[in-house]
Enzyme design. Structure first.
Site, short mmCIF file in Angstrom:
data_model
loop_
_atom_site.label_atom_id
_atom_site.label_comp_id
_atom_site.label_asym_id
_atom_site.label_seq_id
_atom_site.Cartn_x
_atom_site.Cartn_y
_atom_site.Cartn_z
N HIS A 354 -18.64 -20.21 2.01
CA HIS A 354 -18.39 -21.66 1.93
C HIS A 354 -17.38 -22.07 0.87
CE1 HIS A 354 -21.71 -22.99 4.60
NE2 HIS A 354 -22.24 -21.84 4.23
N LYS A 542 -17.26 -37.49 -2.64
CA LYS A 542 -17.49 -36.04 -2.58
C LYS A 542 -17.75 -35.59 -4.01
CE LYS A 542 -13.31 -35.82 -0.73
NZ LYS A 542 -13.46 -35.02 0.45
N ARG A 543 -18.13 -34.33 -4.23
CA ARG A 543 -18.29 -33.85 -5.59
C ARG A 543 -16.97 -33.99 -6.35
NH1 ARG A 543 -23.23 -31.50 -7.51
NH2 ARG A 543 -21.94 -30.84 -9.27
N LYS A 548 -10.30 -31.01 -5.45
CA LYS A 548 -10.40 -32.13 -4.50
C LYS A 548 -9.46 -33.28 -4.88
CE LYS A 548 -15.31 -31.08 -3.57
NZ LYS A 548 -15.44 -30.85 -2.11
N THR A 650 -17.07 -32.02 5.18
CA THR A 650 -17.91 -32.57 6.25
C THR A 650 -18.00 -34.09 6.10
OG1 THR A 650 -19.81 -31.93 4.91
CG2 THR A 650 -19.30 -30.54 6.81
N LYS A 654 -17.97 -37.42 8.97
CA LYS A 654 -18.83 -38.62 9.03
C LYS A 654 -17.95 -39.87 9.03
CE LYS A 654 -21.92 -35.73 6.51
NZ LYS A 654 -22.25 -35.20 5.18
#
Ligand code: 26V
Length: 797
Positions: A354, A542-543, A548, A650, A654
């Site tokens: 992952h 998100k984290r 990111k 993910t 959504k």
């Protein structure tokens, strides 16, 4: 099983209130109604699960066991009522008692037994497994404290313990009769007797693993998944110490054991090699493998057919020790030969990777490992000897390659290598990520065992984020394409035919506006800040991690703010940037980035002209339940990781399902989103993964800083200070090393933003793009992903 009627529900709720909770229906508080209703639902789920298990067992169905250190379940009540299709009956039943169902949901805390994407994927998969009637059990730890509660104090993240059990434990059914003993420490004696190898493991410490079960019903199906969570307790009071009057030591053993399931490690993507974490991992897998074996023996009385009837999935490397643990049982407890045991083990296990972050790769110090798990250590050493022998002699690999692939090298145990060599299947979670695994992360393995490697692109529990969260959109879909999508999300494609239908696009816009108003009302209620529902709602949730690139977003907002200060009367479309992110408590730069975002928010808020055009909302304590409110209200989905770093993503799925348009890089599942929705219906920017690889070699962020006036001004402001706060560390990181190439992608990001704003001005164009995203989001349903795992990896019928 037939649905509960309104009348049955009323009777059961009343029974629970009176007999279990000691109150009557007149005086019971909403909190007690929540509890009574939950108890009724759990009873029903339990019965449904029992029937399903009996049915699948007696038919000799292959079982799936999904091992994961994290399951980010969120709330269970609403999901259960919708999946069991009893939400209307429950609402009516409660109305008769003068109680509003929608108020009860808020009494349930999120079961936050996970950090982010990995844990939420596990939760979505349990839903899909049940919906598709596959018999499945998830295994994890019953952490007493889940992911910390985030409180922002003066712009800084602080962490509070998440003691979720009051309110949450009604969903846990204890199964003390299924407890499993787990052994740590001690010594191993070996001897040979008539050609038989005997192992005597002694002087170990025993910890008792007690299971607590949670159930997830499928939607309109017979299936119910079980999540079995292990709680650690001492295997009894140390009577020797107790009798000697040494109560403190007697109780000490208890707390030593209990600490194992006390708290979830909150630093995702960063392995610290802590011994408690290793203890947690072995505890979880030893209890789970023990349980799998007990159950299998009770059904078949032999392990000869284990590989035919059991698939065990290892979710990230955290549960890797399940492999040597199963070897241990087959060798020591059942007397199988090494070759026969190995043959079984390698057919049973499959592994999903992952993350490509090298700091997340799990390694353990060999000495720590050997003293905590002496027998497992021996087995791993034997696996390593045989494996490296093969690498040299069968595959003729050179020494550096063998060292890279070895399970034990440089006094370190490499979990990913163990996992890949022993599993029959290794997959990534998006097409790009699975490619990177083959070409980069596990390339040496891929070269000699290519047949193992495969891809399964992630998926989400679409129903949770559609009909449970976005009533308006669900209604519109039912009216236009019927209800078939509820069972088969690929039917959403039918929505495409309305892309030119202005009346449908008008309704779509109305639905979005209503969701934005709901969200704005929540923000006002919880923070007092009034946001404009007519501004663009642009979300990055998100984290928090440098890869990111929340700081790319922040830097762009800062530059926009600087521009607006010079052009305060410019006509612009108002823009609301919504951030939600938890940072690992020890991740210094991530916490600085949160402070930067909050500082910008506060500065903008002080300016009455600019805040009407540009605004930041920082959502405190972002979690599953908040995402259910936010996704339906979002219009722009920021997916801006450096290409090649986000395994899948993910949240993007959504948001797409709820009609947000992706502003993103060619990374992770964004690429497949573009293939389905069409690139023309997204805003793609930045380097591609192969370009990143090339450019990294001679990357000079300082040159960009020097030559790009807009960027330079924004970066300099970090040093000069914003509202009295300076951000030297972020500045230095970006200008001097910029490991995630924020500066390199900046201009392209800015151009994409400008296109977003121009496109938004054309209402029908925007809504048509949104519609196409919704229509093409069916592929990203977890039902599709689980179908692929079932067929190609677990080989279920
Ligand atoms: C690593 C560690 C290291 C030790 C401490 C605790 C801990 C916890 C988690 C992790 C790995 C996290 C990996 C992860 O969450 N990956 C995400 O997986 C999602 C589902 O496949 C995927 O969509 C995201 O892109 C990926 O970042």
């Amino acid at each position: 099983m037939k649905h509960l009627t309104k009348h049955e529900l009323k009777t059961s709720i009343e029974n629970k209130l009176v007999n279990a909770l000691g109150v009557d229906t007149e005086t019971a508080s909403d909190a007690l109604y929540y509890k009574a209703l939950s108890m009724v639902v759990v009873d029903y789920l339990q019965e449904k699960h029992k029937r399903f298990a009996v049915d699948t067992n007696s038919n000799g169905k292959k079982q799936v066991y999904y091992l994961c250190m994290e399951f980010l379940m969120g709330r269970s009540l609403k999901n259960s009522l919708y999946n069991l299709e009893i939400v209307n009956n429950v609402r009516d039943a409660l109305n008769d008692f003068g109680v509003k169902l929608d108020k009860l949901y808020d009494y349930e805390p999120d079961a936050g037994l996970g950090n982010g994407g990995l844990g939420r994927l596990g939760a979505c998969f349990l839903d899909a497994l049940a919906t598709l009637d596959y018999p499945a059990t998830g295994y994890s730890i019953c952490y007493e404290y889940g992911i910390f509660k985030q409180k922002i104090v003066d712009g800084w993240q602080t962490e509070l313990p998440d003691y979720w059990l009051p309110g949450g434990e009604v969903w846990l059914s204890p199964r003390p009769e299924k407890a499993v003993d787990v052994h740590f420490g001690g010594e191993v004696e070996e001897f040979w007797d008539n050609n038989y190898h005997h192992v005597n493991y002694k002087n170990y410490t025993t910890v008792k693993a007690v299971p607590y079960d949670m159930y997830v019903s499928g939607y309109d199906s017979k299936g119910v998944s079980r999540l079995r969570l292990w709680k650690a307790t001492a295997s009894g009071l140390d009577m020797d110490s107790f009798n000697r009057g040494d109560y403190i030591s007697a109780l000490g053993a208890n707390s030593m054991a209990e600490v194992i399931s006390k708290v979830l490690y909150p630093n995702d993507n960063h392995n610290e090699g802590k011994s408690l974490r290793l203890r947690q991992q072995y505890f979880m897998v030893a209890a789970s493998v023990g349980d799998i074996i007990n159950r299998h023996m009770a059904t078949y009385g032999t392990l000869d057919n284990l590989a035919e009837k059991v698939a065990i999935h290892i979710n990230d490397t955290h549960p890797t020790l399940a492999i040597p643990e199963l070897m241990r049982i087959l060798l020591d407890d059942c007397g199988y030969s090494w070759d026969v045991a190995w043959n079984t083990v390698t057919q049973v296990f499959a592994y999903t990777n992952h993350t490509v972050m090298s700091e997340a790769l799990e390694k353990w110090n060999e000495d720590l490992f050997a003293s905590m798990l002496p027998r497992i250590y021996q087995i791993i050493k034997e696996m390593n000897n045989r494996f490296t022998y093969d690498l040299y002699n069968t595959y003729h690999l050179d020494h550096p390659t063998v060292e890279r692939m070895a399970i034990i090298a440089n006094r370190t145990i490499h979990m990913a290598n163990l996992c890949v060599m022993a599993s029959h299947s290794v997959n990534g979670v998006s097409a790009l990520h699975s490619d990177i695994i083959k070409k980069d992360v596990f390339n040496s393995f891929y070269n000699i065992m290519p047949q193992k490697f495969t891809n399964v692109t992630n998926g989400i529990a679409s129903r949770r984020w559609l009909y449970q969260s976005n009533e308006g959109l669900t209604q519109l879909l039912r009216e236009t394409i019927g209800s078939g999508f509820m069972h088969d999300m690929s039917e959403l494609k039918k929505f495409n035919q309305f892309a030119d239908d202005k009346s449908v696009l008008d309704v779509l816009a109305k639905v979005k506006l209503q969701n934005k108003q709901n969200f704005a009302a929540y923000i006002e209620r919880t923070t007092g800040v009034v946001i404009d529902p007519n501004s663009i709602f642009d979300a990055q949730v998100k984290r928090l991690h440098e890869y990111k690139r929340q700081h790319l977003n922040a830097l762009h907002i800062l530059a926009t703010y600087q521009w607006l200060q010079e052009n305060p009367h410019a006509e612009v479309t108002p823009h609301t940037y919504i951030f939600g992110a938890k940072a690992a408590p020890g991740y210094f730069l991530a916490k600085q980035i949160i402070k930067l975002i909050c500082t910008l928010r506060d500065e903008i808020e002080k300016d009455p002209v600019i805040r009407e055009k540009l605004r930041i909302v920082y959502l405190e304590d972002y979690r599953v339940t908040l995402s259910e409110l936010l996704m339906p209200a979002s219009e722009v989905s920021e997916q801006i990781s450096l290409a090649g770093t986000e395994a899948s993503g993910t949240g993007n799925m959504k948001l797409m399902l709820n009609g947000a348009l992706t502003l993103g890089t060619y990374d992770g599942a964004n690429i497949e989103i573009a293939q389905h929705a069409g690139e023309e219906n997204m805003f793609i920017f930045g380097m591609r993964a192969d370009e990143v690889k090339e450019q990294k070699i001679c990357y000079d962020p300082h040159a960009i800083y020097r030559d790009n006036a807009v960027l330079k001004r924004a970066l300099d402001q970090l040093n000069k200070g914003i509202g009295g706060n300076t951000f030297h560390d972020i500045f230095h990181s970006l200008v001097n090393s910029d490991p995630y190439m924020v500066l390199r992608d900046y201009d392209s990001y800015d151009a994409a933003h400008q296109l977003v704003v121009r496109t938004y001005a054309d209402k029908y164009k925007w809504q048509a793009m949104s519609l196409r995203n919704i229509a093409e989001s069916g592929f990203f349903c977890a039902d599709r992903a689980i179908g692929e795992y079932a067929q190609n990896i677990w080989k279920l019928r």
